[in-house]
Every structure is written in structure tokens, then in C-alpha cells.
Design an enzyme around this catalytic site. Structure first.
Site, short mmCIF file in Angstrom:
data_model
loop_
_atom_site.label_atom_id
_atom_site.label_comp_id
_atom_site.label_asym_id
_atom_site.label_seq_id
_atom_site.Cartn_x
_atom_site.Cartn_y
_atom_site.Cartn_z
N ARG A 5 -9.22 -13.39 7.49
CA ARG A 5 -10.11 -12.52 7.33
C ARG A 5 -11.82 -12.10 7.23
O ARG A 5 -11.87 -12.69 6.96
CB ARG A 5 -9.44 -13.06 5.74
CG ARG A 5 -9.14 -11.74 5.00
CD ARG A 5 -10.78 -11.28 4.08
NE ARG A 5 -10.87 -10.27 2.97
CZ ARG A 5 -11.96 -9.58 2.46
NH1 ARG A 5 -13.07 -10.02 2.82
NH2 ARG A 5 -11.86 -8.72 1.41
N ASP A 55 -13.97 -9.03 6.10
CA ASP A 55 -14.87 -8.70 5.34
C ASP A 55 -15.36 -7.14 5.96
O ASP A 55 -16.14 -6.96 6.95
CB ASP A 55 -16.02 -9.33 4.49
CG ASP A 55 -15.76 -8.72 3.33
OD1 ASP A 55 -15.34 -8.32 2.18
OD2 ASP A 55 -17.40 -8.13 3.14
N GLU A 106 -9.26 -6.58 6.09
CA GLU A 106 -9.64 -6.09 4.36
C GLU A 106 -9.38 -4.65 4.71
O GLU A 106 -10.10 -3.76 5.90
CB GLU A 106 -10.95 -6.10 3.78
CG GLU A 106 -11.24 -5.65 2.74
CD GLU A 106 -12.52 -5.43 2.60
OE1 GLU A 106 -13.12 -5.55 0.60
OE2 GLU A 106 -13.25 -5.88 2.55
N ASP A 140 -11.30 -8.59 -6.08
CA ASP A 140 -12.12 -7.25 -6.14
C ASP A 140 -11.51 -6.49 -7.25
O ASP A 140 -11.63 -5.15 -6.60
CB ASP A 140 -11.77 -6.98 -4.59
CG ASP A 140 -13.61 -7.03 -3.79
OD1 ASP A 140 -14.08 -7.51 -4.32
OD2 ASP A 140 -13.28 -7.72 -2.33
N ASP A 142 -14.48 -7.32 -11.61
CA ASP A 142 -15.48 -8.40 -11.11
C ASP A 142 -16.76 -8.70 -12.57
O ASP A 142 -16.81 -6.92 -12.33
CB ASP A 142 -16.15 -8.21 -9.95
CG ASP A 142 -17.38 -9.39 -9.56
OD1 ASP A 142 -17.18 -10.15 -10.12
OD2 ASP A 142 -17.95 -8.54 -8.03
N ARG A 161 -12.61 -13.40 -11.62
CA ARG A 161 -13.42 -14.28 -11.16
C ARG A 161 -13.50 -15.44 -12.67
O ARG A 161 -14.34 -16.52 -11.91
CB ARG A 161 -14.68 -14.08 -10.15
CG ARG A 161 -14.59 -13.84 -9.03
CD ARG A 161 -15.54 -12.34 -9.08
NE ARG A 161 -15.38 -11.64 -7.45
CZ ARG A 161 -15.99 -10.85 -6.87
NH1 ARG A 161 -16.89 -11.12 -7.14
NH2 ARG A 161 -15.89 -10.21 -6.31
#
Length: 464
Positions: A198, A200, A229, A296, A348, A352
């Protein structure tokens, strides 16, 4: 070519620092107790061994693919600030822990996708620190974009960063030595057994780099997965020389607009889903990574509760509707850790928080729905491979159909209102097996209760 295994996958995203702490001997110092609230800076001691010891929990639900946020040596709890891409962060474990994790996952037929951060590193990265120490004499000076010397971080960094964040210096990927470093990172972890990457913030890196990255990864086989992403239209990434799929935040926006915020009615939702589907090249549709929450975003139940004034029933009823749409749509569904049990948290750092393992604190209504949908997705060929069409049956009812070339199909009805009658003769699939929900049939109509789901399979009728 795109990896075939993704089409039949149910993904689960893990934030490693917050999933499970199984090895107290490597705990960060200081470490919070597991029931404390998360901040952007604190540590709870989640580790690779903790993930390994809970793989059966995931497999039993129906999960067969994992996406882990970064695990490489870094300074922060999120580890998007790598200081060595070739080392496991010691607070997560060591090479043996990683190898054991990969071995156990593959024994359970669970694929593993790691998070690759190739736009930037951490300020503590050895190459950047060499530039800090040696200035323009550093052999790595052109690995970054530094405007002058000495290197300074405050009050404003005099080097390029990720989004102005001083502790995330941006790589100069135009430098062939940097490209070689990044491509070697990709090779190293593929050789260690991972099944894909994945990527970023790929939109901050030029596509020439990603074409090279694609070539490196696919040299290990077409079954290696590349997912970018992307928060907006995904089509620019979906070419044979770039990505297999993207994180499909557009699907999230549509599902939450219909199920959580009520900013979209069923007609808006259907138009949006069909437009997105038609915009994605056919060979990439089943490799999209569909999600309703991530590290996110705020958690799904939290998002729904923010608009709970719109509902006369519990918020988890709306959450269940959202999951039905997620698992019925083309593309691999992904659940964010803990959301299957109704965990809550704002964006965030709230999203988390440590995983809740106390079963008495789980939302059993949500868990029952998610687990059943996971199993259906794993077992039903139409949900994995069928061609998708979305239609509105009034303002409050969505109909998703997934049609196989053989004529077999799956149909999902999601009703967000106070009840509705659906004419069976108008539906594009004749039911011969109920999959989810108990259809109440009155004459030639299905009676749908308040905020309800009906999913069934049968022969396609070619309507709608």
C-alpha cells in the site's frame, strides 16, 4: 495483470502499535496501560507477536488479507517517519517475530500488504542525519532538497518536507540513488514474504518513479498487489504500468452520505456509484480497496453518532446498513481494526485507540453483521466477481446487483427509512436462496422493516 486473489479477499487494517501487546519485554518507555486514551505521541506497546497471536481471531471472522500501517524503524507511534526501511522497529519486534508473523499468516491463507512511505522519511533517517552533520559535503546531500546550510528545522525547515512537517523530509526521487534505495526496499520485503504494497501519498511523487516501482514489484509475479492511497477520483492511477487499485475513499463518501449523514438520497447514491464504477477500468474494479474508516478518519460509529439526530433507531442500525453496502459493492472490502466490534473514536488520535479485547464491551449487533457479511463475501462468487449495477427504489432504498456471466446473481436491498414495500416482479434477480435478512413476503412484495437489509442470490431477470 492484477492479482486474482484480491477479488476474493476480505481485508482488515491494523495499526500495529495499538492492536495487541504480547511481549512486554520490548515495551516502549514510557508505555501507557491498554485502557488509557490515545494521544498523538503516546505508546501502548502493540507488537508483531500480538498480531500473530490473534491471527485465528481474524481468520475465524473471515479475514484473508491484512494491511499493516508502517512497521519499520521510526521515532513516532505511527511510523510514517522511517529512519531505516530495512529494519523492523524494535518496539514491534525483530526479524524472527516478522518471519513468524508471515509464516502464521500464510498458513491461515492470509495475505499481508505492508505500507510503503516513499515520498518522505523521518528526520532521524541515517541519510538525512548525514546531511545535517556534513552539509554540502555529505554524499547524500542530493537525496533531499536542501535550500542552504546549515540544515535547520525551526522556525521553518530549509528543506522540502511532506506538507510542511519539519520531521518528514521529502525524498528527491529524481535522484537515481534514491530510486535505487526505494526499489531495493520493495525487493527486500517481497523477498521476506509480503504479498504487496500500500503506497502512502503517491500523488506527491512523480509517476515515472511509480512506473519503475511497478516494474520492480511485478518482477516478483503478477500476484503482488499494488494499491495507492487516493482520496479523490482514482482513475489516474489505474493503468497497466501503475497500480492495481486504490483505497476507495470515494465509495466511503457515498456510503456515509447515504447511511450516516443523509446528505445523499438513494438516487444520488446510485448515480455516484454507477459513475465511479464506469470511470474505473474494468480490469481494476475488483482490485479496488473499499473502506468505511481508516487510521486517517473518524471511526464509522462515531461518524454516524455525530448525525444521530437524524435517526429514531440505534446508531448501530445505520452502521449495519453501511457495511451491507460495502460488502455488496465491487472491490475488496476492508474493515479497520475494532470497527467490527463497534469501537468509537474521532479522527487522529481518537481513531487509533488500543483494540478492545474485552468481549463485554463489544457491540454484538455490529459484530454479528460484519462477521456474517465477511463469510458471505468469502463464499459467494457473485459478490466477488459479478458485474455491478446500483439502482434507487425510491429515496430511501438502494438496490445493488452483482451479475455473473452464467446468469447467477446476488442482490442486496438496503432501506434506511421507516419501512417500504418492494415489488418482487420489478427486481432484477429472482430469489432462490436468502443470504442476509429474513424477507417478509406479502403477495408479490417484500416488506422491508425500518433500516433493514435483504440480500439473496438467484437467477438474473435482466430488469432495472
Amino acid at each position: 495483470m492484477q492479482p486474482e486473489w484480491v477479488k476474493s479477499s476480505v481485508f482488515y487494517q491494523i495499526f500495529p502499535e495499538r492492536f495487541a501487546n504480547a511481549n512486554a519485554s520490548i515495551n516502549p518507555n514510557p508505555v501507557e496501560s491498554w485502557d488509557k486514551s490515545p494521544t498523538r505521541d503516546n505508546f501502548f506497546g502493540g507488537d508483531l507477536k500480538g498480531i500473530s497471536e490473534h491471527l485465528s481471531y481474524l481468520s475465524d471472522m473471515g479475514v484473508n488479507a491484512l494491511y499493516l500501517t508502517p512497521i519499520f524503524k521510526a521515532d513516532t507511534n505511527h511510523r510514517y517517519d522511517a529512519i531505516d526501511y530495512f529494519k523492523i522497529d524494535s518496539r514491534l519486534g525483530n526479524d524472527a517475530d516478522f518471519d513468524e508473523f508471515i509464516k502464521r499468516a500464510h498458513e491461515l491463507q492470509i495475505r499481508v500488504v505492508l505500507d510503503g512511505v516513499f515520498n518522505h522519511c523521518g528526520i532521524g533517517h541515517w541519510a538525512f542525519q548525514d546531511v545535517v552533520r556534513n552539509g554540502e559535503q555529505s554524499q547524500y546531500v542530493n537525496w533531499f532538497s536542501v535550500e542552504g546550510f546549515p540544515v535547520v528545522s525551526h522556525p521553518e525547515p530549509n528543506y522540502k518536507t511532506c506538507s510542511g512537517c519539519y520531521y518528514l523530509p521529502k525524498w528527491n526521487v529524481y535522484n537515481p540513488e534514491v530510486r535505487r534505495h526505494h526499489y531495493n526496499v520493495a525487493k527486500y520485503w517481497l523477498n521476506r514474504g509480503i504479498d504487496g504494497w500500500r503506497l502512502d501519498v503517491p500523488y506527491f511523487v512523480n509517476k515515472t518513479f511509480w512506473k519503475g516501482f511497478h516494474k520492480v514489484v511485478k518482477s516478483f509475479g503478477d500476484d503482488k498487489y499494488l494499491v495507492a492511497e487516493e482520496w479523490r477520483n482514482p482513475s489516474k492511477w489505474l493503468t497497466p504500468e501503475l497500480m492495481d487499485g486504490t483505497m476507495n475513499y470515494t465509495v466511503r463518501d457515498l456510503v456515509l452520505g447515504f447511511c450516516a449523514d443523509e446528505t445523499l438520497d438513494a438516487y444520488d447514491f446510485a448515480d455516484g456509484m454507477n459513475a465511479l464504477y464506469n470511470d474505473i477500468p474494468e480490469e481494476h474494479r475488483s482490485c479496488m480497496l473499499n473502506l468505511l474508516g481508516s487510521h486517517d478518519t473518524e471511526r464509522l460509529l462515531t461518524r454516524i453518532k455525530a448525525h444521530e439526530y437524524a435517526w429514531d433507531t440505534p446508531a448501530e442500525d445505520a452502521e449495519n446498513l453501511a457495511y451491507a453496502l460495502l460488502f455488496a459493492a465491487d472491490g475488496a472490502p476492508m474493515v479497520y481494526y475494532g470497527d467490527e466490534n463497534g469501537m468509537e473514536g474521532e479522527n487522529d488520535p481518537g481513531c487509533r485507540a488500543p483494540m478492545i479485547w474485552n468481549e463485554n464491551a463489544w457491540n454484538l449487533s455490529v459484530r454479528k453483521t460484519v462477521c456474517k457479511l465477511m463469510r458471505l463475501r468469502r463464499e459467494n462468487a457473485a459478490l466477488q466477481y459479478g458485474r455491478q449495477h446500483v439502482a434507487a427504489l425510491g429515496k430511501h432504498t438502494v438496490c445493488i446487483t452483482r451479475n455473473l456471466p452464467s446468469g447467477r446473481a446476488c442482490l442486496c436491498l438496503v432501506h434506511r427509512g421507516s419501512g417500504a414495500y418492494i415489488n418482487c416482479d420489478d427486481l432484477p434477480v429472482h430469489m432462490d436462496r436468502s443470504l442476509f435478512g429474513v424477507p417478509s413476503i406479502i403477495g408479490n412484495q417484500y416488506r422491508m422493516g425500518e433500516k433493514s437489509i435483504i440480500m439473496y442470490e438467484g437467477e438474473a431477470a435482466g430488469k432495472l
